[in-house]
Design a protein around this motif. Structure first.
Motif, short mmCIF file in Angstrom:
data_model
loop_
_atom_site.label_atom_id
_atom_site.label_comp_id
_atom_site.label_asym_id
_atom_site.label_seq_id
_atom_site.Cartn_x
_atom_site.Cartn_y
_atom_site.Cartn_z
N ARG A 181 -9.93 -4.82 -5.79
CA ARG A 181 -9.05 -4.38 -4.71
C ARG A 181 -8.24 -3.15 -5.08
O ARG A 181 -7.70 -2.46 -4.21
CB ARG A 181 -8.12 -5.53 -4.30
N ARG A 207 0.81 -1.22 0.00
CA ARG A 207 0.00 0.00 0.00
C ARG A 207 0.85 1.27 0.00
O ARG A 207 0.30 2.38 0.00
CB ARG A 207 -0.95 -0.01 1.20
N ALA A 243 -16.72 3.48 -9.78
CA ALA A 243 -16.20 4.13 -8.58
C ALA A 243 -14.68 4.19 -8.57
O ALA A 243 -14.08 4.84 -7.70
CB ALA A 243 -16.68 3.38 -7.34
N ALA A 244 -14.02 3.52 -9.53
CA ALA A 244 -12.56 3.48 -9.56
C ALA A 244 -12.00 4.86 -9.88
O ALA A 244 -12.58 5.63 -10.65
CB ALA A 244 -12.09 2.46 -10.59
N ARG A 245 -10.86 5.15 -9.30
CA ARG A 245 -10.20 6.45 -9.50
C ARG A 245 -9.28 6.33 -10.70
O ARG A 245 -8.13 5.92 -10.60
CB ARG A 245 -9.43 6.83 -8.23
N THR A 301 -9.56 -0.60 -6.75
CA THR A 301 -10.52 0.48 -7.06
C THR A 301 -10.07 1.82 -6.51
O THR A 301 -10.22 2.86 -7.16
CB THR A 301 -11.90 0.13 -6.49
N ASP A 302 -9.50 1.83 -5.31
CA ASP A 302 -9.10 3.08 -4.67
C ASP A 302 -7.73 3.57 -5.11
O ASP A 302 -7.29 4.65 -4.68
CB ASP A 302 -9.10 2.92 -3.14
N LEU A 303 -7.05 2.82 -5.95
CA LEU A 303 -5.73 3.23 -6.41
C LEU A 303 -5.88 4.16 -7.61
O LEU A 303 -6.40 3.76 -8.65
CB LEU A 303 -4.91 2.00 -6.83
N PRO A 304 -5.41 5.41 -7.52
CA PRO A 304 -5.48 6.31 -8.67
C PRO A 304 -4.59 5.79 -9.80
O PRO A 304 -3.41 5.49 -9.59
CB PRO A 304 -4.94 7.64 -8.13
#
Length: 367
Positions: free
Chosen positions: A278, A222, A308-310, A280-283
């Motif tokens: 997993r 992360r 919703a993905a960035r 999805t929140d990673l730009p």
């Protein structure tokens, strides 16, 4: 097409101008050298590695070490397959090392992964024990050596970031196996740099298969807070057997040489639906080329499936790697990295302008 055959000269000739342009070798210079080449392999005077290497030798003798390194990088292209290309690879690193001696802030980090898996190296800049900066991690694809990133390393201080450039397993100096465990090298490098860079804020600028490696690494580490890429295989490249027969021979041979298996046997490398969820929140900033004959557009679409993905996407009318759009792509990727790391807003604005994001543009950016 037999997987035991080496890439043909005709295909190497077609690819050379794209890679020469990416490294700043003038088109006329590239054309003149290509006109002297009669064979793709071997150590004859008119062979690919020897013609390019002799040009590098002449430049090195005049103290033009960075230009020499660029020519040696073309001499070992697409991969080391014998003494002539092995010499070119060695001299590429040596010439780059001579050039970077004129930039005190550019260093070298070497790592060995146990148990005797192999070694790899990174050129670094902007490292500091007293004031660690967020890190931009850079990696190219299956034919790209780390020495091609010299201009970025030289700009580390102006960007306000630490920078580390490295190579995929099997490429350049990297002797690690290119297998499913390959993303572990990213975490190992971050561990090594943790006392001189704020690796908890690391953005990967990783092209083609380097982008795939970065996305896989982000699944478990992360500290990677963003990825900017061009033409990264994600899912369909590895699973679509109907796509594989149309791949360029150089891609097939190089990937087979690095992995020990042809592309059709790398299905488990595809990111699964669960893995994509997993991330999805990673730009992610992804540049896709309409005429890409290596990575299908469906791979970019795989990253866009979750609303919703960035994600930020740029679609250009170009070939794999978008070589005709380098003047726009480079600032786009670098600006995305600075934005993701939250540094240098003034320079981010300038990079956005250079990428054409503040006015009319030919491609399409979707956020």
């Amino acid at each position: 097409m037999s997987l035991t055959e080496a890439p043909m000269l005709s295909e190497l000739r077609a690819l050379a101008p794209l890679h020469a342009r990416a490294q700043g070798i003038p088109a006329a210079r590239c054309h003149a050298l290509l006109s002297r080449i009669r064979t793709a392999h071997g150590d004859e005077a008119d062979s690919w590695p020897v013609v390019w290497s002799r040009a590098g030798d002449a430049l090195a003798a005049r103290g033009r070490h960075l230009e020499a390194a660029r020519h040696y990088a073309l001499a070992r292209f697409p991969y080391v397959d014998g003494p002539a290309r092995e010499r070119a690879q060695r001299l590429c690193v040596r010439s780059f090392d001579s050039w970077r001696s004129t930039y005190p802030g550019i260093g070298r980090t070497e790592l060995e992964l146990p148990p005797a898996a192999g070694r790899f190296a990174a050129w670094t800049a902007g490292l500091s024990r007293h004031a660690p900066r967020p890190l931009i991690l850079v990696c190219g694809g299956i034919v790209s050596v780390k020495e091609q990133w010299a201009p970025l390393l030289a700009r580390a201080a102006a960007l306000g970031c630490a920078i580390a450039v490295t190579e995929l397993p099997g490429v350049g100096e990297n002797t690690l196996p290119y297998d499913a465990a390959a993303p572990a090298m990213v975490s190992a490098l971050l561990d090594r740099l943790a006392d001189r860079a704020d690796v908890r804020r690391t953005h990967a600028v990783a092209l083609s298969f380097g982008g795939h490696l970065a996305l896989r690494a982000a699944l478990t580490d992360r500290r990677l807070v963003g990825v900017s890429t061009v033409g990264a295989p994600v899912r369909h490249f590895f699973r679509d057997r109907d796509w594989h027969p149309g791949l360029p021979a150089t891609t097939v041979h190089t990937l087979t040489r690095l992995t020990g298996r042809p592309p059709a046997e790398l299905g488990e490398w595809a990111l699964t639906a669960d893995e994509l969820a997993r991330l999805t929140d990673l730009p992610v900033t992804y540049v896709a080329a309409l005429r890409d004959d290596i990575v299908p557009l469906s791979d970019a679409a795989a990253l866009a499936r979750d609303p919703a993905a960035r994600r930020r996407f740029l679609l250009v009318d170009d070939e794999h790697g978008a070589p005709a759009n380098l003047g726009r792509i480079r600032p786009l990727l670098l600006g995305s990295a600075l934005r993701g790391l939250g540094v240098h807003p003034v320079r981010r604005t300038a990079l956005d302008a250079a990428a054409g994001l503040l006015g009319p543009r030919r491609g399409r950016v979707r956020t």
